[in-house]
Scaffold this active site. Structure first.
Site, PDB file in Angstrom:
ATOM      1  N   HIS A 159       3.599  -0.863   5.534  1.00 10.91           N
ATOM      2  CA  HIS A 159       2.482  -1.297   4.833  1.00 10.91           C
ATOM      3  C   HIS A 159       1.875  -0.320   3.859  1.00 10.91           C
ATOM      4  O   HIS A 159       1.801   0.996   4.139  1.00 10.91           O
ATOM      5  CB  HIS A 159       1.539  -1.694   5.931  1.00 10.91           C
ATOM      6  CG  HIS A 159       0.137  -2.099   5.472  1.00 10.91           C
ATOM      7  ND1 HIS A 159      -0.988  -1.294   6.084  1.00 10.91           N
ATOM      8  CD2 HIS A 159      -0.372  -2.848   4.778  1.00 10.91           C
ATOM      9  CE1 HIS A 159      -2.052  -1.963   5.428  1.00 10.91           C
ATOM     10  NE2 HIS A 159      -1.615  -3.023   4.867  1.00 10.91           N
ATOM     11  N   SER A 160       1.346  -0.843   2.766  1.00  9.36           N
ATOM     12  CA  SER A 160       0.629   0.109   1.985  1.00  9.36           C
ATOM     13  C   SER A 160       1.262   1.391   1.520  1.00  9.36           C
ATOM     14  O   SER A 160       2.437   1.490   0.933  1.00  9.36           O
ATOM     15  CB  SER A 160      -0.743   0.127   2.515  1.00  9.36           C
ATOM     16  OG  SER A 160      -1.768   0.817   1.685  1.00  9.36           O
ATOM     17  N   MET A 161       0.632   2.460   1.667  1.00 10.36           N
ATOM     18  CA  MET A 161       1.115   3.714   1.447  1.00 10.36           C
ATOM     19  C   MET A 161       2.510   3.822   2.014  1.00 10.36           C
ATOM     20  O   MET A 161       3.601   4.546   1.575  1.00 10.36           O
ATOM     21  CB  MET A 161       0.286   5.148   1.904  1.00 10.36           C
ATOM     22  CG  MET A 161       0.865   6.411   1.552  1.00 10.36           C
ATOM     23  SD  MET A 161       0.224   7.606   2.657  1.00 10.36           S
ATOM     24  CE  MET A 161       1.053   7.258   4.204  1.00 10.36           C
ATOM     25  N   SER A 185       2.258  -4.067  -0.664  1.00  6.31           N
ATOM     26  CA  SER A 185       2.488  -2.912  -1.345  1.00  6.31           C
ATOM     27  C   SER A 185       3.838  -3.075  -2.107  1.00  6.31           C
ATOM     28  O   SER A 185       4.745  -3.762  -1.778  1.00  6.31           O
ATOM     29  CB  SER A 185       2.955  -1.745  -0.209  1.00  6.31           C
ATOM     30  OG  SER A 185       3.357  -0.656  -0.660  1.00  6.31           O
TER      31      SER A 185
END
Length: 297
Positions: A109-111, A135
């Site tokens: 997820h995300s970063m 992402s």
């Protein structure tokens, strides 16, 4: 039936730190791992809503969600170290070598998705598949901004590191768990129950209150950014199948990233779910179903 007791704490001693995490699923499947990687300032509890569905549907797999260094229950980097983006990739290299993992499926997820993408590009032999959650691609900057980025990053680092004692005082002390949960809700798209999961793992008791476990240095300005061409090259070098699950009200950079990066993957599919940046916490049943079918393929 899923039982929360099936989720256990696990720790991995690396070179200069210990990575903590959560594990569930078939413990005999050491060669069939789904590795879950959370986003910036979150922690492994980001994947707790998914775990009941993973436990039910991915019976032949072991599910592991780690806390990145400086997050959750993992140790912080040493005072003479910093949180360079590339060092997150090295954390994965250490983790894989420590466990002698050959190939794993990654859900990120995300970063965590950015780090997993760079890792999958550099070490294609170690990644069986990659599921990205809200992402895609990387944060990039124009080459002309390189010098200013370095200056801003160095000044940010000096400001926050020159006096560690004062820096510690900057951590907000919440009088109660409830106060911290409310604060997290205000600065995010999280609903109360989702924020509660992250906050409970992200707090530490200090005196009469609670402070965040996360390392304050995580908020330092990065001293460098990839250029768009460098970021696109990483994506071109990813050989495994990739799927993107993103929220209808998620990050704008994901929507634009579909244009910049989507066509560069060799094997790519995308799925839009109603929700925000933490869509996997909002829609765990639907997200888990997409992941299950993707891994089966």
């Amino acid at each position: 039936m899923f039982d929360a007791n099936n989720i256990k704490e696990i720790n991995y001693p690396c070179e200069a730190m210990t990575l903590q995490g959560l594990i569930c699923g078939n413990e005999s499947k050491q060669d069939n791992i789904v590795l879950c990687l959370h986003g910036w300032l979150d922690n492994a509890a980001s994947f707790l809503p998914l775990m009941p569905y993973f436990h039910k549907d991915l019976v032949d797999k072991q599910i592991i969600a780690i806390d990145w260094p400086g997050h959750g229950n993992s140790t912080h980097r040493s005072l003479d170290a910093h949180y360079h983006f590339i060092d997150w990739v090295y954390d994965l290299v250490q983790l894989f070598e420590l466990n002698q993992w050959q190939q794993v499926d990654i859900v990120a997820h995300s970063m965590g998705g950015m780090v997993a993408s760079a890792f999958a590009a550099a070490f294609p032999e170690k990644v069986k598949s990659l599921t990205l959650i809200d992402s895609i691609g990387f944060i990039s900057a124009k080459a002309e901004q390189t010098t200013q980025q370095l200056r801003d990053g160095m000044l940010s680092r000096f400001k926050n590191s020159s006096n560690p004692a004062n820096n510690k005082k900057k951590k907000k002390l919440h009088p109660s768990l409830e106060s911290a949960i409310r604060a997290r809700v205000v600065v995010s798209d999280l609903k109360y129950q989702q924020a509660k999961l992250l906050v409970e793992r992200g707090l530490i008791k200090e005196g009469q209150g609670y402070s965040w476990r996360s390392d304050t240095r995580l908020r330092n300005t990065s001293p460098y950014r990839l250029t768009l061409k460098q970021a696109q090259q990483f994506i071109r070098d990813i050989k495994c199948p990739v799927q993107l699950i993103y929220g209808s009200d998620g990050m704008d950079m994901v929507t634009s990233g579909l244009d910049h990066f989507g066509p560069l993957f060799s094997q790519f599919s995308s799925h839009r779910l109603e929700g925000g940046h933490h869509v996997h916490m909002e829609q765990p049943a639907k997200a888990a179903e997409l992941i299950k079918y993707f891994l089966a393929e």
